[in-house]
Structures are given as C-alpha cells and as structure tokens.
Design a protein around this motif. Structure first.
Motif, short mmCIF file in Angstrom:
data_model
loop_
_atom_site.label_atom_id
_atom_site.label_comp_id
_atom_site.label_asym_id
_atom_site.label_seq_id
_atom_site.Cartn_x
_atom_site.Cartn_y
_atom_site.Cartn_z
N SER A 1 4.98 0.09 4.76
CA SER A 1 4.65 -1.34 4.79
C SER A 1 4.60 -1.75 6.26
N ALA A 2 4.35 -3.03 6.49
CA ALA A 2 4.44 -3.57 7.85
C ALA A 2 5.92 -3.88 8.13
N LYS B 1 8.50 -11.83 8.85
CA LYS B 1 7.80 -10.56 8.61
C LYS B 1 6.54 -10.52 9.46
N THR C 1 3.71 -9.43 8.58
CA THR C 1 2.57 -9.89 7.76
C THR C 1 2.43 -11.41 7.86
N GLU D 1 0.27 -3.13 8.46
CA GLU D 1 0.46 -1.78 7.91
C GLU D 1 -0.27 -0.74 8.76
N PHE E 1 -0.99 -1.46 1.33
CA PHE E 1 -1.43 -2.86 1.23
C PHE E 1 -2.92 -3.13 1.32
N ARG F 1 0.45 -9.82 -2.25
CA ARG F 1 1.67 -9.56 -1.46
C ARG F 1 2.55 -8.49 -2.12
N GLY F 2 3.14 -7.68 -1.32
CA GLY F 2 3.95 -6.58 -1.85
C GLY F 2 3.12 -5.39 -2.28
N GLY F 3 1.84 -5.41 -1.92
CA GLY F 3 0.88 -4.43 -2.45
C GLY F 3 1.01 -3.00 -1.94
N SER F 4 1.88 -2.77 -0.96
CA SER F 4 2.05 -1.38 -0.51
C SER F 4 2.60 -0.51 -1.64
N ASP F 5 3.34 -1.12 -2.55
CA ASP F 5 3.82 -0.39 -3.73
C ASP F 5 2.64 0.21 -4.50
N1 ASP Z 1 3.31 -6.32 4.10
C1 ASP Z 1 2.81 -6.84 2.87
C2 ASP Z 1 3.64 -8.02 2.42
O1 ASP Z 1 4.50 -8.50 3.14
C3 ASP Z 1 2.66 -5.80 1.82
C4 ASP Z 1 3.92 -5.03 1.49
O2 ASP Z 1 4.90 -5.09 2.19
O3 ASP Z 1 3.91 -4.37 0.46
O4 ASP Z 1 3.42 -8.52 1.35
#
Ligand code: ASP
Length: 439
Positions: A37-38, A48, A50, A115, A169, A183-187
């Motif tokens: 992730s970032a 963050k 992002t 990222e 991401f 958001r959270g898309g690195s998963d």
């Molecule tokens: N950096 C992005 C976020 O803050 C994606 C991630 O962390 O998965 O949503």
C-alpha cells in the motif's frame, strides 16, 4: 510453495516499519510476490500519503499552488529512503508527477502515486523486480474492473519472474489512463496477484493480529478468530466488521486460495485464516458478532394476509419502486415486517407507505425506528444444542428487549433486532455468554 504478501499502509508508514516488513519477507523464501500500500499513518493524528495526494491534486486542479504539499509528500518518501540507507532517488518521478498534476491527469492518477512510489522503494530495498500495476491490472473505458484481461496480463507477466513487487490499489485502461479501486483497494490487488500466480496462500499483513470476535470499540479486548470461513466472513463484513476490502475475497476464493491475516508488528502471532471450509471446531460455539445501528421496522398487519396470494410481492414492490433495498423480512400469520436502513428510508417514507396502502389495503402500517441489528455468526451453531436458548437468556438477564429475531436457513447466523440504545449492552452480553464463559 508460493505466497503473495500484501502490506497495508501502517505496515509501511516509516523506515522502521519497512525494516520489519523486510525481515518478514526474508524470513520465508516462499514470499515471492509483494503488494504494498502507500505509507499510512505513523501515529494517530498523522495523515496517510493517499489523503495527502488527493488534497494536493485538488489544489492543482483548481489552479492553486501545490508545491509545498507535493514537497511534504516527497519528504515522507525521502525519510523512508534515508532510513533504509538506500542509494535511490525519486527526483525524476516527482518531476513527472508535478507535470502530470499541472496537466490535470486526474485524482485517480494522483492517488495511485502513493503505491507506485512505495512499490519502487520496496523493490529496491528487497532486490525484487518492480512491475508497474498500470501494465498488468486492467480497467474498462468506463472505469469498471476488467477481470479477464487482468488475469491474462498478470499471469503472463508473472510467469516469467520469480520475485516481484506489484504496487496495490491501481491499474490502467488500455490507453494508459490510470484508474484506482475504491479505498483500501490494495487488498484487491493482492488477491488478483495470488490468483494469477496460483499462490498457495495470500498473506494480508496489517496492524492487528487477525479478525476479532467482536468490535473492540464495543467489547474490551475481544479474542481473535483463528479460523473463519468465507461465508462467515461475508456475514460479519455485511454487518459492519471490517479488516479486508470486500472485493478482495472473490478472486482468491474462486481459485481456492486461503487468506491469512497477519500482524506486521507481531509476526509471531498466527493471525486469522480465512478458508472455504474447515473441520476445525471453533473455540466457541460462535465465530463472531457484528452489528449496525440505524434501522427501521415497517410492520404491516392485515387480517387473513396469509391466504392472499401475492401479498408479499406487492409489499416488496412498494419498496422496489422507490429504490429501497430491504434487509430482513420476518413474518407472522397476519403480519409482516420489513426492515430497512433508516437513512435510506426516511426521505421516501411517505411514498412507500402510500404505495403499500394502495397495493394491499392493510389494516395497519406502523413504523418502529432506531433499531439496531446484531448478527451472531458461527458455523458451530448448527451442531450445538441450546445456542438460541443461551443467547436469549443472556439478553434477558441483561434486561434487553429483543424486538426481532431472524435465523437464516443456513443456520450460520442468528440476527436479532434491539433498540439502538441497547446495542453495546447486547453485544457485550452475547460476548460474555459465548466467549468469556467458555474460556
Ligand atoms: N492507499 C489506499 C487507501 O488509503 C489503498 C490501500 O491502502 O489499500 O485507501
């Protein structure tokens, strides 16, 4: 043995965190594909990367000066590079980013750089190959995800490489326009990579030692769930439990790859295994408890309702016509209750009632607001006698009035409705009877 390891923002927030991550990766030869992730928050109150990028791009887009903000972002990365003692420069990358911001390349492009840059540092630090996600994760022209092309591009590209870093991401359209997941898309990226390389395991490293039986904001120091099935997870996630992006489940589940949630700050912990099915008996009869506040029950009564063919369809049609999805529908002989989200329902309330009235001429329609729903989920409930009995007696002892009960046909969950004000007490009562009493 091949593992894909994804590290979240807090695991990569500083050089110290990078070092922990490096140690984790080096400790196991099979950790060949890394999805970062970032950089996230270093401490509570921090921002963050992002979010810094989104903000910086907003300034650029509205024609304001953004140099200072971009330099702050650059400094965060330089601090990491220095802390890792890497001989590595991001000067050219930041020149490009600045140009792209001035050319208004879009907020998705901006956010993706978090990222991208972190991936480059990670690849250098580990001595792994860097693969730009823009070349292997594909989106359609309408920004929707293109699963088929991605699977093809990713698997072809990764077949020829042993160890690589693929930033999370984002991806790109065929014409190169960068698109991000939500958001959270690195998963999701981690899950796609795991599927593409046919990994044996997808490790998702974060800052907690796995899923918790209940929300720690509601229950003090809840226990960790050791093993959970995909279906149980879906039930809990739907009811508000969160750790993993919802769309991250599908690719690995389809490919039969389990997910292991692990803690970067405590790598000796086993974390939570998410599996298709298991014969491992859960430590407690239940696997987890989750819930949400803010529901309304629409109670409809009509004499002889039960014998009227199509009654239910007409009632549900009134909700459908007004674009409202319903959550649950417990019913009696001459009564029917539809549970909906209060915020969705409130503004259309009178239209829905009028439509039900017209379509079914009920004896009464009455609304009950400020309800909370709690899902008690567990594959162990099916085979255990007295689960419901214990649940309801615990709630009765805690003086909580249960307004609704709904047990799914899978016997995987029991959903109860209580007053919003009773939400926390109800969850604690359930936790105490099933978990604390069984420890
Ligand atoms: N950096 C992005 C976020 O803050 C994606 C991630 O962390 O998965 O949503």
């Amino acid at each position: 043995m091949k593992k894909v390891v994804k590290f979240g923002g807090s695991s990569l927030a500083s050089a110290e965190q990078f070092i922990k991550v490096g140690n984790i990766i080096r400790a196991d030869e099979s950790r060949c594909f890394v999805v970062p992730s970032a950089p996230g928050k270093r401490f509570s109150g921090d921002t963050k990367i992002t979010d810094m990028l989104y903000h910086c791009y907003e300034l650029a887009e509205s024609g304001q000066a953004f140099n200072k903000q971009l330099n702050q972002i650059k400094d965060r990365y330089l601090e990491i590079i220095r802390g890792l003692k890497l001989d590595f420069s991001l000067t050219e990358d930041f020149e490009t980013i600045k140009k792209q911001f001035l050319a208004k390349a879009g907020s998705m492009y901006a956010a993706s750089r978090g990222e991208y840059l972190n991936g480059k540092i990670m690849a250098k630090y580990l001595g792994y190959e860097f693969i730009d996600a823009a070349n292997v994760i594909r989106f359609h022209k309408d920004e929707s995800f293109d699963a088929d092309t991605t699977q093809k591009l990713l698997s072809e590209r990764l077949a020829s490489c042993e160890k690589a870093v693929i930033p999370g991401f984002y991806g790109a359209m065929a014409n190169g326009t960068v698109v991000t997941f939500s958001r959270g898309g690195s998963d999701i990226t981690g899950s796609l990579v795991a599927k593409a390389v046919k990994a044996n395991l997808y490790e998702n490293w974060t800052d907690v030692s796995g899923f918790l039986v209940a929300d720690p904001r509601v229950v003090k120091n809840p226990e960790i769930i050791h093993t959970i099935t995909y279906t149980e997870l879906r039930e809990l996630a739907y009811m508000g439990a969160s750790v993993l992006h919802e769309d991250a489940i599908f690719p690995v589940r389809q490919a039969g790859i389990p997910i292991n949630i692990r803690n970067t700050n405590s790598p000796e912990d086993d974390g939570t295994m998410i599996v298709e099915s298991t014969c491992r008996i859960p430590s407690y009869t239940i696997t987890g408890i989750a819930g949400k506040k803010g529901f309304v029950a629409v109670n409809i009564e009509k004499d002889m309702m039960n014998s009227q063919v199509g009654f239910g369809r007409k009632v549900l049609g009134a909700f459908e016509d007004n674009g409202i999805s319903f959550e649950h529908m417990p019913s009696g002989i001459d009564t029917m209750t539809i549970i909906v989200h209060q915020d969705e329902f409130e503004e259309k309330e009178q239209d829905v009632i009028a439509d039900i009235q017209k379509a079914t001429q009920p004896d009464s329609i009455d609304l009950e607001s400020d309800l909370a729903l709690i899902a008690v989920v567990g594959r162990g409930m099916k085979s255990t006698r007295g689960t419901a009995g214990r649940l309801f007696s615990a709630l009765a002892h805690a003086h909580i009035n249960v307004r609704m009960i709904d047990q799914g046909s899978s016997e995987l969950n029991i959903i109860i409705g209580v007053r919003n004000d009773d939400f926390e007490a109800a969850i604690n009562a359930i936790y105490n009877i099933f978990v604390l009493a069984q420890l």
